[in-house]
Design a protein around this motif. Sequence first.
Motif, short mmCIF file in Angstrom:
data_model
loop_
_atom_site.label_atom_id
_atom_site.label_comp_id
_atom_site.label_asym_id
_atom_site.label_seq_id
_atom_site.Cartn_x
_atom_site.Cartn_y
_atom_site.Cartn_z
N GLU A 33 1.11 -1.71 0.07
CA GLU A 33 0.54 -0.10 0.33
C GLU A 33 0.79 1.61 -0.30
OE1 GLU A 33 -2.74 -0.37 3.49
OE2 GLU A 33 -3.58 -1.65 2.40
N LEU A 34 1.53 1.44 0.54
CA LEU A 34 2.64 2.57 0.56
C LEU A 34 3.44 2.31 -0.93
CD1 LEU A 34 3.83 2.01 4.90
CD2 LEU A 34 3.03 3.97 4.03
N ARG A 35 4.28 1.63 -1.07
CA ARG A 35 4.64 1.60 -2.40
C ARG A 35 3.76 2.41 -3.11
NH1 ARG A 35 6.98 -3.03 -0.45
NH2 ARG A 35 5.40 -4.35 -1.25
N GLU A 36 2.94 2.15 -3.02
CA GLU A 36 1.49 2.25 -4.66
C GLU A 36 1.62 3.90 -4.07
OE1 GLU A 36 -1.86 -0.34 -3.97
OE2 GLU A 36 -0.89 -1.57 -4.63
N GLN A 37 1.69 4.59 -3.26
CA GLN A 37 1.67 5.76 -3.05
C GLN A 37 2.69 6.37 -2.61
OE1 GLN A 37 -0.25 6.39 1.25
NE2 GLN A 37 -1.15 4.52 1.00
N GLY A 38 3.99 5.67 -3.63
CA GLY A 38 4.90 6.42 -3.40
C GLY A 38 6.34 6.09 -2.47
N TYR A 39 5.77 5.80 -1.04
CA TYR A 39 7.07 5.79 -0.25
C TYR A 39 8.05 4.55 -0.94
CZ TYR A 39 3.98 8.65 1.94
OH TYR A 39 2.91 9.80 2.28
N VAL A 40 9.38 4.62 0.35
CA VAL A 40 10.55 3.50 -0.21
C VAL A 40 10.23 2.82 1.29
CG1 VAL A 40 12.86 3.58 0.37
CG2 VAL A 40 12.29 5.32 -1.05
N THR A 41 9.95 2.03 1.16
CA THR A 41 9.58 0.52 2.14
C THR A 41 10.58 0.05 2.48
OG1 THR A 41 8.64 -0.70 0.94
CG2 THR A 41 7.02 0.73 1.25
N VAL A 42 10.94 -1.03 3.26
CA VAL A 42 12.08 -1.79 4.12
C VAL A 42 11.78 -3.33 3.78
CG1 VAL A 42 13.84 -2.35 5.63
CG2 VAL A 42 13.25 0.41 4.92
N ARG A 43 12.17 -4.05 3.14
CA ARG A 43 11.37 -5.04 3.42
C ARG A 43 11.83 -5.95 4.80
NH1 ARG A 43 12.90 -10.87 0.51
NH2 ARG A 43 11.68 -11.73 0.77
N GLY A 44 10.07 -6.65 5.32
CA GLY A 44 10.06 -6.99 6.88
C GLY A 44 9.78 -5.55 8.00
N ARG A 45 10.09 -4.80 8.07
CA ARG A 45 9.94 -3.52 8.86
C ARG A 45 8.48 -3.19 7.35
NH1 ARG A 45 15.29 -2.08 10.00
NH2 ARG A 45 16.56 -3.64 10.67
N LEU A 46 8.27 -1.90 8.71
CA LEU A 46 6.66 -1.11 8.34
C LEU A 46 6.51 -0.42 9.58
CD1 LEU A 46 4.47 -1.07 6.81
CD2 LEU A 46 2.92 -1.81 9.02
N SER A 47 6.38 1.00 9.00
CA SER A 47 6.52 2.44 9.57
C SER A 47 5.45 2.00 11.24
CB SER A 47 5.44 3.15 8.42
OG SER A 47 4.85 4.71 9.51
N ARG A 48 5.73 2.43 12.13
CA ARG A 48 4.93 1.99 13.34
C ARG A 48 3.72 3.03 12.75
NH1 ARG A 48 5.20 0.08 17.96
NH2 ARG A 48 7.33 -0.19 17.75
N ARG A 49 3.90 4.51 12.60
CA ARG A 49 2.82 5.08 12.36
C ARG A 49 1.42 4.43 11.55
NH1 ARG A 49 3.98 11.52 12.29
NH2 ARG A 49 2.01 11.09 12.36
N TYR A 50 2.27 4.06 10.04
CA TYR A 50 0.86 3.73 9.09
C TYR A 50 0.62 2.04 10.18
CZ TYR A 50 -0.63 2.56 4.90
OH TYR A 50 -1.33 2.93 3.98
N PHE A 51 1.44 1.71 10.77
CA PHE A 51 1.21 0.33 11.40
C PHE A 51 -0.23 0.17 12.34
CE2 PHE A 51 0.79 -2.32 15.55
CZ PHE A 51 -0.32 -3.49 14.70
N GLU A 52 -0.34 2.16 13.02
CA GLU A 52 -1.04 2.08 13.91
C GLU A 52 -2.03 3.00 13.37
OE1 GLU A 52 0.88 4.65 16.69
OE2 GLU A 52 2.34 3.11 18.54
N LYS A 53 -1.89 3.38 11.96
CA LYS A 53 -2.82 3.86 12.03
C LYS A 53 -3.69 2.86 11.01
CE LYS A 53 -3.97 7.69 7.94
NZ LYS A 53 -3.67 8.15 7.20
N ARG A 54 -3.75 1.97 10.27
CA ARG A 54 -3.80 0.83 9.60
C ARG A 54 -4.97 0.28 10.57
NH1 ARG A 54 -6.56 0.04 6.35
NH2 ARG A 54 -5.54 -1.37 4.59
N ILE A 55 -4.33 -0.25 11.44
CA ILE A 55 -4.88 -0.92 12.57
C ILE A 55 -6.03 -0.84 13.71
CG2 ILE A 55 -4.49 -2.69 14.36
CD1 ILE A 55 -3.31 -3.25 11.48
#
Length: 64
Positions: A33-55
């Motif tokens: 989802e983040l990649r589709e929005q144009g963000y850089v991601t790290v395999r096996g890790r997720l932004s804590r803020r995005y995790f909390e927002k989505r969960i």
Amino acid sequence: MNENTYVRAKDVAKEMDISEGMAYKIIRKLNEELREQGYVTVRGRLSRRYFEKRIYGTDNNEIE
């Protein structure tokens, strides 16, 4: 950045009371989802803020 900027599968599994395998699936999905929005991601890790927002449907700052 502090050490709590990203969550890993163990963190997600513990927070959601699920297996690490399921946590990896959730991380992959949310990172896509983040990649589709144009963000850089790290395999096996997720932004804590995005995790909390989505969960939880809110940013951590809004909970307080």
